[in-house]
Write an enzyme that holds these catalytic residues in place. Structure first.
Site, PDB file in Angstrom:
ATOM      1  N   ARG A 194      37.447 -83.234 -80.233  1.00 25.35           N
ATOM      2  CA  ARG A 194      37.394 -83.127 -78.775  1.00 25.35           C
ATOM      3  C   ARG A 194      36.485 -84.165 -78.142  1.00 25.35           C
ATOM      4  O   ARG A 194      36.414 -84.246 -76.916  1.00 25.35           O
ATOM      5  CB  ARG A 194      36.913 -81.724 -78.372  1.00 25.35           C
ATOM      6  CG  ARG A 194      37.802 -80.600 -78.849  1.00 25.35           C
ATOM      7  CD  ARG A 194      37.288 -79.255 -78.381  1.00 25.35           C
ATOM      8  NE  ARG A 194      37.999 -78.152 -78.998  1.00 25.35           N
ATOM      9  CZ  ARG A 194      37.748 -76.872 -78.780  1.00 25.35           C
ATOM     10  NH1 ARG A 194      36.770 -76.544 -77.928  1.00 25.35           N
ATOM     11  NH2 ARG A 194      38.427 -75.920 -79.386  1.00 25.35           N
TER      12      ARG A 194
ATOM     13  N   GLU B  29      34.173 -76.870 -89.295  1.00 28.76           N
ATOM     14  CA  GLU B  29      35.301 -77.472 -88.586  1.00 28.76           C
ATOM     15  C   GLU B  29      34.743 -78.301 -87.439  1.00 28.76           C
ATOM     16  O   GLU B  29      34.196 -77.756 -86.484  1.00 28.76           O
ATOM     17  CB  GLU B  29      36.246 -76.392 -88.047  1.00 28.76           C
ATOM     18  CG  GLU B  29      37.382 -76.952 -87.194  1.00 28.76           C
ATOM     19  CD  GLU B  29      38.173 -75.869 -86.479  1.00 28.76           C
ATOM     20  OE1 GLU B  29      38.703 -76.173 -85.381  1.00 28.76           O
ATOM     21  OE2 GLU B  29      38.253 -74.738 -86.986  1.00 28.76           O
TER      22      GLU B  29
ATOM     23  N   THR C  64      41.203 -79.064 -83.722  1.00 29.27           N
ATOM     24  CA  THR C  64      41.857 -79.580 -82.511  1.00 29.27           C
ATOM     25  C   THR C  64      42.766 -80.766 -82.855  1.00 29.27           C
ATOM     26  O   THR C  64      42.784 -81.779 -82.153  1.00 29.27           O
ATOM     27  CB  THR C  64      40.838 -79.968 -81.417  1.00 29.27           C
ATOM     28  OG1 THR C  64      39.784 -78.997 -81.376  1.00 29.27           O
ATOM     29  CG2 THR C  64      41.492 -79.983 -80.043  1.00 29.27           C
TER      30      THR C  64
ATOM     31  N   LYS D 196      46.060 -70.036 -88.332  1.00 29.68           N
ATOM     32  CA  LYS D 196      45.010 -69.779 -87.353  1.00 29.68           C
ATOM     33  C   LYS D 196      45.624 -68.921 -86.243  1.00 29.68           C
ATOM     34  O   LYS D 196      46.686 -69.265 -85.715  1.00 29.68           O
ATOM     35  CB  LYS D 196      44.497 -71.096 -86.788  1.00 29.68           C
ATOM     36  CG  LYS D 196      43.538 -70.967 -85.604  1.00 29.68           C
ATOM     37  CD  LYS D 196      43.125 -72.351 -85.121  1.00 29.68           C
ATOM     38  CE  LYS D 196      42.195 -72.266 -83.922  1.00 29.68           C
ATOM     39  NZ  LYS D 196      41.699 -73.596 -83.511  1.00 29.68           N
TER      40      LYS D 196
END
Length: 208
Positions: free
Chosen positions: A45, A41, A69, A129
């Site tokens: 960011r 993943e 994110t 998640k």
């Protein structure tokens, strides 16, 4: 890979990776793969994240690359266009969910409470998640959620360590855990790919 459940089955640990240099993406992914980890993943960011996803998708076919994110609908489309095979969101607003659904990619929407999990289930999502995991009650909280919501499965992420990971993986509603410890900041800065591979080998042997 067509569902969130497929993502959870790839490896016991889903590495959550923040890259500051796009050129690190391929060697990091190759090191994780050499250690037995089959998914990565890459979080959105940093400015290089989409380029990093594109490089891994094109050059490391043995690993499944996802985008983390994802906090805005446009993130979902940009990640899909870059070659991401799945998406991960820290939370789940209606617009982010709509954007993720529009890509057709499997995704893991973030939930921290029973109500949030129930709301996502109402939209047909059964693989979530759990974030931030440790701050939201940890493994005991997820164990409690399994009672009223037995059909949901989770990838808990946030504050999980090699020591705490087995407690999560032992739960019936956990398919894998998300972890940043496979790619420590100092290892990335030093381009210490041998260390990343060694951490991946340890993580890939965790039982679930």
């Amino acid at each position: 890979m067509t569902t969130g459940r497929d993502v959870l089955e790839l490896s016991p640990v889903l590495p959550v990776v923040v890259l500051d240099r796009a050129e690190d993406a391929v060697p990091v992914a190759e090191s994780l793969l050499a250690g037995g980890i089959r998914a990565i993943e890459l979080t959105l960011r940093t400015p290089v994240a989409l380029e990093a996803i594109a490089r891994v998708a094109a050059e490391v076919p043995g690993i499944v690359v996802g985008a983390g994110t994802v906090t805005r609908p446009e993130h979902a489309r940009q990640a899909a266009d870059a070659g991401a095979s799945f998406l991960v969101t820290p939370g789940a607003t209606d617009s982010v969910l709509d954007g993720a659904f529009a890509t057709g990619l499997p995704f893991l929407p973030g939930a921290a409470t029973v109500s949030e999990a129930m709301r996502l289930a109402e939209r047909g999502l059964d693989t979530l998640k759990f974030f931030p995991a440790e701050a939201s009650g940890g493994a005991p909280a997820l164990s409690a959620i399994a009672g009223p919501l037995p059909d949901l499965r989770f990838c808990p992420t946030g504050g999980i360590t090699p020591a705490s990971a087995p407690r999560y993986l032992a739960l019936p509603n956990v398919g894998c855990v998300g972890g940043t410890w496979l790619t420590p900041k100092d290892a990335l800065a030093a381009r210490d790919y041998a260390r990343i591979e060694a951490l991946a080998k340890e993580a890939s042997t965790l039982e679930r």
